[in-house]
Design a protein around this motif. Structure first.
Motif, mmCIF file in Angstrom:
data_model
loop_
_atom_site.group_PDB
_atom_site.id
_atom_site.type_symbol
_atom_site.label_atom_id
_atom_site.label_comp_id
_atom_site.label_asym_id
_atom_site.label_seq_id
_atom_site.Cartn_x
_atom_site.Cartn_y
_atom_site.Cartn_z
ATOM 1 N N PHE A 98 0.845 -1.192 0.000
ATOM 2 C CA PHE A 98 0.000 0.000 0.000
ATOM 3 C C PHE A 98 0.881 1.242 0.000
ATOM 4 O O PHE A 98 1.908 1.286 0.656
ATOM 5 C CB PHE A 98 -0.919 0.012 1.227
ATOM 6 N N SER A 99 0.447 2.270 -0.707
ATOM 7 C CA SER A 99 1.210 3.508 -0.724
ATOM 8 C C SER A 99 0.756 4.415 0.418
ATOM 9 O O SER A 99 -0.316 4.223 0.986
ATOM 10 C CB SER A 99 1.021 4.220 -2.064
ATOM 11 N N GLY A 100 1.569 5.401 0.735
ATOM 12 C CA GLY A 100 1.232 6.318 1.820
ATOM 13 C C GLY A 100 1.813 5.846 3.140
ATOM 14 O O GLY A 100 2.453 4.797 3.223
ATOM 15 N N THR A 101 1.553 6.632 4.182
ATOM 16 C CA THR A 101 2.119 6.313 5.491
ATOM 17 C C THR A 101 1.051 6.011 6.533
ATOM 18 O O THR A 101 1.358 5.921 7.718
ATOM 19 C CB THR A 101 2.982 7.492 5.986
ATOM 20 N N GLY A 102 -0.194 5.838 6.122
ATOM 21 C CA GLY A 102 -1.278 5.599 7.086
ATOM 22 C C GLY A 102 -1.100 4.330 7.894
ATOM 23 O O GLY A 102 -1.242 4.335 9.120
ATOM 24 N N ILE A 103 -0.785 3.242 7.235
ATOM 25 C CA ILE A 103 -0.604 1.971 7.947
ATOM 26 C C ILE A 103 0.635 2.027 8.826
ATOM 27 O O ILE A 103 0.632 1.581 9.965
ATOM 28 C CB ILE A 103 -0.535 0.802 6.954
ATOM 29 N N HIS A 104 1.705 2.645 8.298
ATOM 30 C CA HIS A 104 2.935 2.766 9.078
ATOM 31 C C HIS A 104 2.684 3.534 10.373
ATOM 32 O O HIS A 104 3.120 3.123 11.442
ATOM 33 C CB HIS A 104 4.015 3.474 8.257
ATOM 34 N N GLU A 105 1.978 4.637 10.282
ATOM 35 C CA GLU A 105 1.718 5.436 11.480
ATOM 36 C C GLU A 105 0.770 4.719 12.439
ATOM 37 O O GLU A 105 0.883 4.869 13.648
ATOM 38 C CB GLU A 105 1.140 6.804 11.085
ATOM 39 N N PHE A 106 -0.154 3.921 11.911
ATOM 40 C CA PHE A 106 -1.101 3.199 12.762
ATOM 41 C C PHE A 106 -0.393 2.134 13.604
ATOM 42 O O PHE A 106 -0.736 1.917 14.762
ATOM 43 C CB PHE A 106 -2.199 2.558 11.904
ATOM 44 N N VAL A 107 0.610 1.471 13.044
ATOM 45 C CA VAL A 107 1.302 0.388 13.755
ATOM 46 C C VAL A 107 2.681 0.812 14.248
ATOM 47 O O VAL A 107 3.475 -0.011 14.661
ATOM 48 C CB VAL A 107 1.417 -0.877 12.873
#
Length: 74
Positions: free
Chosen positions: A53-62
């Motif tokens: 997935f692109s973007g940083t949403g998942i990275h910031e969530f976990v």
């Protein structure tokens, strides 16, 4: 002292655990294993070399879970 039994034949003084057949437990164990592997992917590999997935949403969530489990992220 008299022993009383219930309709199931189990006395109240010695409750026993229900027996679950392996055939009924296996699908739930596989589902649980799949969910754990998916969670491990999102915590450990997403936003890395194998990101889907692109973007940083998942990275910031976990992000905090990543540090808690010892995965480097920055």
């Amino acid at each position: 002292m008299s022993q009383t039994t219930t309709a199931t034949g189990v006395s109240p003084e010695s409750p026993s655990l229900p027996v679950v057949p392996l055939g009924e437990l296996l699908p739930w164990a596989l589902l649980g294993g799949l969910l754990l592997m998916l969670a491990l992917y999102f915590v450990g590999a997403e936003q890395g070399a194998t990101a889907m997935f692109s973007g940083t949403g998942i990275h910031e969530f976990v992000h905090d879970g990543r540090h808690l489990l010892g995965f480097p992220c920055h």
